[in-house]
Design a protein around this motif. Structure first.
Motif, short mmCIF file in Angstrom:
data_model
loop_
_atom_site.label_atom_id
_atom_site.label_comp_id
_atom_site.label_asym_id
_atom_site.label_seq_id
_atom_site.Cartn_x
_atom_site.Cartn_y
_atom_site.Cartn_z
N GLU A 63 -8.42 102.50 79.44
CA GLU A 63 -8.37 103.93 80.03
C GLU A 63 -7.14 104.15 80.96
OE1 GLU A 63 -10.68 101.50 80.47
OE2 GLU A 63 -12.48 102.59 81.29
N ASP A 64 -6.85 103.20 81.72
CA ASP A 64 -5.56 103.52 82.45
C ASP A 64 -4.16 103.29 81.59
OD1 ASP A 64 -7.21 103.43 84.44
OD2 ASP A 64 -6.94 101.42 85.29
N SER B 52 0.64 95.09 84.32
CA SER B 52 -0.76 95.04 85.33
C SER B 52 -0.83 96.31 85.83
CB SER B 52 -0.55 93.78 86.39
OG SER B 52 -1.65 93.82 87.37
N ILE B 53 -1.90 97.08 85.82
CA ILE B 53 -2.22 98.32 86.00
C ILE B 53 -3.65 98.78 86.77
CG2 ILE B 53 -2.28 101.00 85.36
CD1 ILE B 53 -1.11 99.85 82.70
N CYS C 176 -4.53 107.85 91.09
CA CYS C 176 -3.08 107.21 90.98
C CYS C 176 -3.16 106.16 90.33
CB CYS C 176 -2.26 107.11 92.15
SG CYS C 176 -0.76 106.30 92.13
N VAL C 177 -2.42 105.80 89.20
CA VAL C 177 -2.38 104.39 88.72
C VAL C 177 -1.01 103.84 89.06
CG1 VAL C 177 -3.95 104.77 86.67
CG2 VAL C 177 -1.43 105.66 86.62
N ILE C 178 -1.25 102.62 89.72
CA ILE C 178 -0.17 101.73 90.00
C ILE C 178 0.19 100.58 88.92
CG2 ILE C 178 0.95 100.29 91.95
CD1 ILE C 178 -1.25 101.67 93.69
N ALA C 179 1.34 100.72 88.54
CA ALA C 179 1.53 99.75 87.29
C ALA C 179 2.93 98.96 87.43
CB ALA C 179 1.76 100.72 86.06
#
Length: 500
Positions: free
Chosen positions: A112-113, A360-361, A458-461
């Motif tokens: 999903e991310d 990596s998310i 917020c997605v941190i990737a």
């Protein structure tokens, strides 16, 4: 009353008039087709080239040869700059991307991310390139089920639809249930079950109704939406001539295969157990099979309020579509594969080298009225405080953060803020150096903070990171430590949000 049509009759149906490119030029319109080498994409490519110039996008498009009316381009949608370059010169775009499978040697991310990042990059690139319309293929969404109770797969499809429409480019969504074609995901899984199991105990989900549709009719629906201004901003359900349960589809498939199968109902909804045995029997990757099977508990039947005459109303019966799909599958199996040892001929003359890369998310919720720029700087400051006995973080006061082990003068990681690649929606830092980083010719590691449009999420990737540690050591030390740190940061932000 609609009468059934064969797949061949559908392919011969009069196509809609093609739209042109820029007004007044009379040139053929250019369509950017994502996933052009995939199951839906390569079939749609054949349908489009008669009327349009196609920019065929694929992660390894440089390994394909251009042909009349088709230009192949390599496109990595996790990279905003790559997405922008890929859409240059296109008038319309078709979005067929779904990221269920790992996209790096080590992928620490929920699908999903990954889908959210891909859709956001694509929508922003479409806005920058002046794309007139995005046509998106999604799944039928049950109308009487709260969104939070939908399967992960269907919730993700809805989120992608919203993200694509968040940047001003009109979106037309085609929502389909089970697509009956020779490849893909759901139908081949069903065929393998029927082929390999003479006796089946059928859980409750096999009595759930769905509305299967032939691949050829999905392709035609996508084709008809291009440039149709009356369909901008609409989600359209498409389906075959009637609804069926998965049990009925299994029985019909057995008839087409000339196999006798004994099916017994059991009064349980064993979705989690079904995920396991379906994966074991069919050999489908669990990353793909698990989310799809979770969705089988939901009825996926066309809603009358979301139909468009001539687009929604497929007429090919399931057994005819299945027979055509299996015939194509058999023909493909007999087709000569050529010299497998020969290297693929490419547009650029180069072949990408495999890399020990990392993606990596993780998803967090931003507190209060904060944004991604705040989140990035706060994360690095929080990291220094949280790991103070082991780590210190130096900031040059402008754009560079350096992460040191406490007793070392040499940084293990160096992060450089990239203002030219950041925006109101995202903040990007290049992983520009450090003892834990290996430089790559084709990989540029970066840390990105991206806010999901219309939400506080917020997605941190981490993208394209090449660790310098030996792979086995990295995987079970640094990679695990990163997951622990991100989980702790997520909890910390939740506490901040509760206070605000």
């Amino acid at each position: 009353m609609n009468t059934p049509r064969t797949a061949k009759e559908v392919t011969k149906e009069n196509r809609p008039e093609p739209v042109t490119g820029s007004e007044g030029t009379g040139r053929r319109a250019a369509i950017a087709l994502t996933g052009a080498s995939g199951y839906i994409g390569h079939n749609l490519l054949k349908l489009l080239t008669g009327d349009y110039d196609v920019i065929a996008l694929s992660r390894h498009g440089n390994q394909k040869e251009n042909s009349p009316n088709v230009e192949w381009r390599s496109c990595e949608l996790f990279s905003m700059s790559s997405a922008e370059q890929a859409l240059q010169g296109a008038d319309y775009a078709i979005y067929l991307v779904h990221s269920m499978l790992p996209s790096a040697k080590l992928t620490q991310a929920a699908f999903e991310d990954m889908d959210a990042i891909l859709a956001d990059n694509f929508a922003r690139a479409a806005r920058k390139n002046g794309i007139k319309q995005i046509v998106y293929l999604s799944g039928i969404i049950p109308g009487n089920i709260p969104q939070e109770q939908l399967s992960r797969h269907l919730r993700s499809r809805l989120e992608v639809e919203r993200i694509l429409g968040s940047y001003g480019v009109p979106v037309t969504t085609i929502r389909a249930g089970l697509i009956v074609g020779p490849q893909g995901s759901s139908f081949p899984i069903l065929v393998k079950l029927v082929r390999r199991l003479p006796v089946m105990l059928l859980p409750k989900w096999t009595r759930t109704p769905t509305q299967p549709i032939a691949l050829s009719e999905v392709l035609l629906a996508l084709r008809k939406c291009i440039g149709s201004a009356g369909l901008y901003g609409r989600a359209i359900d498409v389906g075959g001539p009637g609804s069926m349960t998965y049990k009925e589809m299994m029985l019909k498939t057995a008839e087409v295969l000339h196999k006798k199968r004994r099916l017994f109902d059991i009064p349980l909804l064993t979705i989690h157990l079904s995920r396991l045995w379906v994966t074991l029997i069919t050999g489908a990757p669990k990353e793909m099979a698990y989310p799809l099977i979770e969705s089988l508990a939901h009825p996926m039947v066309v809603h009358p309020a979301r139909t468009v005459p001539g687009i929604s109303d497929g007429r090919i019966p399931f057994d005819e579509a299945a027979r055509e799909a299996l015939k194509e599958e058999d023909e493909a199996a007999l087709r000569p594969k050529g010299k497998s040892a020969a290297p693929a001929k490419t547009n650029s003359g180069s072949k990408p080298k495999p890399a020990a890369d990392v993606r990596s998310i993780q998803r967090v919720v931003l507190p209060g009225n904060t944004n991604t720029d705040w989140a990035a700087r706060y994360y690095l400051e929080w990291l220094g405080r949280t790991l103070k006995p082991l780590v210190r973080i130096d900031y040059d006061g402008r754009n560079i953060y350096r992460v040191h082990l406490r007793a070392s003068r040499t940084p293990i990681l160096e992060l450089t803020y990239l203002p030219e690649r950041s925006s109101a929606e995202s903040t990007v830092y290049q992983i520009s150096g450090g003892a834990f980083t290996k430089k790559g010719d084709t990989h540029e590691g970066r840390l990105e903070f991206l806010q999901i449009p219309g939400t506080r999420e917020c997605v941190i990737a981490i993208h394209d990171y090449l660790p310098s540690l030996p792979w086995f050591l990295y995987k079970y030390t640094q990679a695990k430590a990163h997951l622990w740190v991100m989980a702790a940061f997520r909890r910390h932000l939740q506490r901040l949000g509760a206070k605000s």
